[in-house]
Design a protein around this motif. Sequence first.
Motif: not given
Length: 183
Positions: A168-183
């Motif tokens: 179920g691999l999901k890779l995403k580039v998150n930018v700006g307000a969406e750019a949150k790490e795992c924790f």
Amino acid sequence: MMVPAAVAAGGIVFGMANGAIAANITVAGKPFKISASELDGDGFKQYGGVVTTKDGKIVPVAMSEIGEAHLTKLCQSVDASVPGLPKIVLTINAGDAPGKEAVAKNLLIAMESLEGDAEFTNINIGKDASDLGPAPAGSFGQDATHVNIKGLEQVARYTTAGTFTLTGLKLKVNVGAEAKECF
């Protein structure tokens, strides 16, 4: 998985001897984060080590080996921000459900920190690291037949595996307000 770094290159030597990593690893200047709701693994070994960044900085780490690890709700993130641009975080998610976990075989992790609720089976703490692999005699090590960590949060410098199956691999580039790490 919480032991101070004490071995100069034991984990790297072990990984090279077993074909898990290349002989000349230079790690990125930034660590990355890994989280999982649960890690369940067999064949656990741990000892201190160091890694070197491209600019020559030596970073103490805890080297952890797990023969086979099953990770539920795995998240990996790295802050890939570039100066002058909005924040950028790359995330990888996999293993979202029991029975569909991410599976790593011959896993080797060089980590800076780890948190979670851990249970070890048949643990030996204070074992000489040279008995666990090609590490300097006299350095600290520990091993266990089984490890289970719930609520895993880890900061790592590199991870290698003989095989790493990401169901179920999901890779995403998150930018700006969406750019949150795992924790």
